[in-house]
Design a protein around this motif. Sequence first.
Motif, PDB file in Angstrom:
ATOM      1  N   ALA A 185      13.601  39.652  50.699  1.00 23.91           N
ATOM      2  CA  ALA A 185      14.874  39.144  50.187  1.00 23.91           C
ATOM      3  C   ALA A 185      14.675  38.257  48.958  1.00 23.91           C
ATOM      4  O   ALA A 185      15.531  38.206  48.088  1.00 23.91           O
ATOM      5  CB  ALA A 185      15.597  38.364  51.281  1.00 23.91           C
ATOM      6  N   HIS A 210      18.112  45.087  46.687  1.00 28.67           N
ATOM      7  CA  HIS A 210      19.268  45.171  47.584  1.00 28.67           C
ATOM      8  C   HIS A 210      19.686  43.787  48.067  1.00 28.67           C
ATOM      9  O   HIS A 210      18.937  42.825  47.988  1.00 28.67           O
ATOM     10  CB  HIS A 210      18.947  46.086  48.779  1.00 28.67           C
ATOM     11  N   ASP A 211      20.880  43.718  48.598  1.00 30.15           N
ATOM     12  CA  ASP A 211      21.468  42.486  49.111  1.00 30.15           C
ATOM     13  C   ASP A 211      20.529  41.828  50.130  1.00 30.15           C
ATOM     14  O   ASP A 211      20.206  42.442  51.159  1.00 30.15           O
ATOM     15  CB  ASP A 211      22.811  42.835  49.763  1.00 30.15           C
ATOM     16  N   PRO A 212      20.112  40.588  49.875  1.00 25.05           N
ATOM     17  CA  PRO A 212      19.196  39.900  50.802  1.00 25.05           C
ATOM     18  C   PRO A 212      19.747  39.798  52.222  1.00 25.05           C
ATOM     19  O   PRO A 212      18.988  39.863  53.180  1.00 25.05           O
ATOM     20  CB  PRO A 212      19.020  38.515  50.179  1.00 25.05           C
ATOM     21  N   GLU A 213      21.053  39.652  52.373  1.00 23.71           N
ATOM     22  CA  GLU A 213      21.621  39.552  53.721  1.00 23.71           C
ATOM     23  C   GLU A 213      21.498  40.860  54.490  1.00 23.71           C
ATOM     24  O   GLU A 213      21.363  40.857  55.698  1.00 23.71           O
ATOM     25  CB  GLU A 213      23.076  39.099  53.671  1.00 23.71           C
ATOM     26  N   ARG A 214      21.506  41.972  53.790  1.00 24.35           N
ATOM     27  CA  ARG A 214      21.298  43.268  54.441  1.00 24.35           C
ATOM     28  C   ARG A 214      19.915  43.292  55.085  1.00 24.35           C
ATOM     29  O   ARG A 214      19.753  43.761  56.211  1.00 24.35           O
ATOM     30  CB  ARG A 214      21.432  44.393  53.420  1.00 24.35           C
ATOM     31  N   ARG A 269      18.021  40.649  55.954  1.00 27.93           N
ATOM     32  CA  ARG A 269      17.959  39.675  57.048  1.00 27.93           C
ATOM     33  C   ARG A 269      18.679  40.202  58.289  1.00 27.93           C
ATOM     34  O   ARG A 269      18.198  40.027  59.415  1.00 27.93           O
ATOM     35  CB  ARG A 269      18.551  38.345  56.594  1.00 27.93           C
ATOM     36  N   ASP A 270      19.845  40.835  58.095  1.00 22.69           N
ATOM     37  CA  ASP A 270      20.587  41.399  59.232  1.00 22.69           C
ATOM     38  C   ASP A 270      19.774  42.483  59.935  1.00 22.69           C
ATOM     39  O   ASP A 270      19.747  42.544  61.174  1.00 22.69           O
ATOM     40  CB  ASP A 270      21.919  41.992  58.771  1.00 22.69           C
TER      41      ASP A 270
END
Length: 193
Positions: A96, A176-180, A182-183
């Motif tokens: 991320a 890509h989106d860091p929260e993707r 982490r999720d």
Amino acid sequence: MARTKAFDPDAALQAALELFWLRGYEATSMADLVEHLGIARASIYATFGSKHELYLKSLERYSRLLDPALIDELSQPGPALPAVQGLVTRFAEEAAGDDLGRGCFITNTAAELAAHDQHAARRVEASWTVLETALTTALTRARAQGELPADRDPRALARMLLVLMQGLRVMGKSGHDPERLRDAARQALELLG
């Protein structure tokens, strides 16, 4: 009398590793290596062989530095599951926050070369086998210690985590989106508990 090398081969190999890791194999020319390492082309060939041989030596060095640290991280005494969870979380956080877009040298090699370069593919597979084995061992310990439900297959879980961790690195490298990321890691870790 034989001439002594006017450069440190170990430092030159580390410099080559860093350049290959940043740019990849195809995008790194011999001229780039000469400039980055600060040594003559003939010296590179005499010391390391071809560009391909230098790349493979760089990849091997990366594995020698990384693989033992992963094994050590997963084989500490005490509870094993927190070590596995910590490793997966660290992979997600590193992916991320990969501001340089370097990713993992092993994963990069898998994506760029492994499909058509058997030498690179063998080195990638060896590194992934080390990680899978270390995860399997840690998860087997976790199950034996009651941290993991008895019906869970440590080897299958280790393989799932290996694939997830490599996927995190690929997606992190591509911005890509860091929260993707982490999720995805959090969901995988929920399967362990």
